[in-house]
Design a protein around this motif. Structure first.
Motif, mmCIF file in Angstrom:
data_model
loop_
_atom_site.group_PDB
_atom_site.id
_atom_site.type_symbol
_atom_site.label_atom_id
_atom_site.label_comp_id
_atom_site.label_asym_id
_atom_site.label_seq_id
_atom_site.Cartn_x
_atom_site.Cartn_y
_atom_site.Cartn_z
ATOM 1 N N UNK A 119 3.129 9.750 -7.825
ATOM 2 C CA UNK A 119 3.970 8.707 -8.425
ATOM 3 C C UNK A 119 3.925 7.465 -7.553
ATOM 4 N N UNK A 120 3.494 6.352 -8.148
ATOM 5 C CA UNK A 120 3.394 5.085 -7.430
ATOM 6 C C UNK A 120 3.515 3.954 -8.457
ATOM 7 N N UNK A 121 4.741 3.511 -8.739
ATOM 8 C CA UNK A 121 4.949 2.494 -9.783
ATOM 9 C C UNK A 121 4.146 1.215 -9.601
ATOM 10 N N UNK A 122 4.027 0.749 -8.354
ATOM 11 C CA UNK A 122 3.290 -0.493 -8.118
ATOM 12 C C UNK A 122 1.836 -0.347 -8.540
ATOM 13 N N UNK A 123 1.209 0.777 -8.153
ATOM 14 C CA UNK A 123 -0.182 1.034 -8.548
ATOM 15 C C UNK A 123 -0.291 1.229 -10.053
ATOM 16 N N UNK A 124 0.646 1.994 -10.634
ATOM 17 C CA UNK A 124 0.591 2.291 -12.065
ATOM 18 C C UNK A 124 0.706 1.024 -12.908
ATOM 19 N N UNK A 125 1.634 0.148 -12.515
ATOM 20 C CA UNK A 125 1.802 -1.117 -13.242
ATOM 21 C C UNK A 125 0.544 -1.969 -13.109
#
Length: 364
Positions: A119-125
């Motif tokens: 889980x890594x929101x910055x990468x996913x976005x």
């Protein structure tokens, strides 16, 4: 007016679960990528307690809320713009929406696969944004080639459009979204019809664990920092809880929310945030036969608001008999509000306020 929101994100972040809860349309949801192949579409009523109150005061037989159309678009992956994971087809569905609802996974769970491994929101976005930009670059490059051919005739207008389109191409090549490309509204004619994906407004929906629904977490804070760059809205929700709420009747829903210490469901907050992001407001028409909510953009004048009901109303507009919602609620009827001097006669230049109760007078 018809409002369409596209739900996007990586696979397994909670998109289809969110869509199911929104529309009860039964979109398939499973723990593997590309479960959603064709976009599911659901028409969702906009929750508004004012409409219920007005209908009760007017003893309206029918109550018709305004609606939002939600499109559940399959999970995108890195390389989608090049066609990976049926990406080209999925990206094309986004062109038709007014607002992108970007679902971001903000919880850890070893039992639910993450397509990128963790889980890594910055990468996913960033992955989703990059795919939108790459798809836009493909479209703009084609436009540049077309304008080059058209400008060979010496047409100054075509040359000007070519200059703008070429600057946009360079902007996208540098990894920047179309939203950050500075150009006048008049000059947007060079690419306006391309309906660029990275130029659309975004609302971030953070899918969190039940225990973090009130407090949030570091993942959510990361999303908020990213959203702040464009002043985008951020809403937290728990897909699992929303799915449970969707199965309850209104009384049970209220009790369930109280038990969780929540004032409203995440989906309700999501819908209202979508309205805010797009600058939309609601006005009402009320009578014994029907109480109805209508959606317009903030800043709309009375004749154009009337035109949402029927073009004849706008064309033959005379005036709008208007009562603020607060006054209608206070005096408990149109007649009483009118007798108290709270009904206004508004003309063609009147800018409609959110919550106005309106009766339009017009010539046929």
């Amino acid at each position: 007016m018809s409002l369409k929101c596209g739900i996007v994100g990586l696979p397994n972040v909670g998109k289809s679960t969110l869509f199911n809860a929104l529309s009860n349309a039964g979109a398939e949801s499973a723990n593997f990528p590309f479960c959603t192949i064709d976009p599911n579409v659901g028409l969702v009523a906009v929750p508004d307690g004012r409409l219920t109150k007005l209908a009760g005061l007017a003893n309206s037989v029918n109550v018709i809320p305004t609606t939002i159309e939600f499109v559940d678009i399959a999970g995108l992956v890195k390389g989608a713009a090049e066609g990976k994971g049926k990406g080209n087809a999925f990206l094309s569905h986004i062109r038709e929406v007014d607002l992108i609802i970007h679902v971001v996974r903000c919880f850890d769970d070893d039992d639910i696969i993450h397509v990128e491994g963790d889980v890594n929101p910055e990468r996913d976005i960033a992955i989703i944004e990059e795919e939108l930009i790459l798809k836009d670059l493909e479209s703009v490059e084609k436009r540049v080639e077309t304008l080059k051919k058209q400008s060979k005739s010496g047409d100054k207008a075509m040359k000007a459009q070519l200059e703008i389109a070429d600057r946009l191409r360079q902007h996208l090549e540098n990894g920047n979204s179309a939203r950050t490309f500075e150009v006048s509204e008049e000059d947007k004619v060079a690419y306006k019809d391309l309906m660029l994906l990275s130029g659309k407004q975004v609302l971030y929906a953070c899918n969190v664990a039940e225990a973090e629904l009130e407090s949030g977490n570091d993942f959510v804070e990361t999303v908020k920092q990213i959203a702040a760059k464009h002043e985008d809205e951020v809403v937290m929700f728990c897909a699992k809880i929303e799915a449970e709420i969707a199965e309850l009747d209104p009384d049970e829903k209220e009790m369930f929310l109280e038990e969780l210490g929540l004032s409203s469901a995440g989906l309700d907050r999501l819908i209202h945030a979508a309205y805010k992001e797009l600058g939309l407001i609601t006005y009402f028409t009320v009578g014994p036969k029907e109480a109805r909510a209508w959606t317009i953009r903030k800043g709309t004048k009375a004749p154009q608001a009337a035109g949402v009901i029927h073009t004849d109303f706008e064309r033959g507009f005379i005036r709008a008999e208007t009562i603020a919602y607060e006054d209608y609620e206070k005096y408990e009827s149109e007649k009483a509000a009118k007798e108290a001097g709270r009904m206004r006669q508004e003309g063609k230049e009147y800018v409609v306020d959110d919550g106005d109760v309106m009766l339009f007078r017009f010539n046929v």
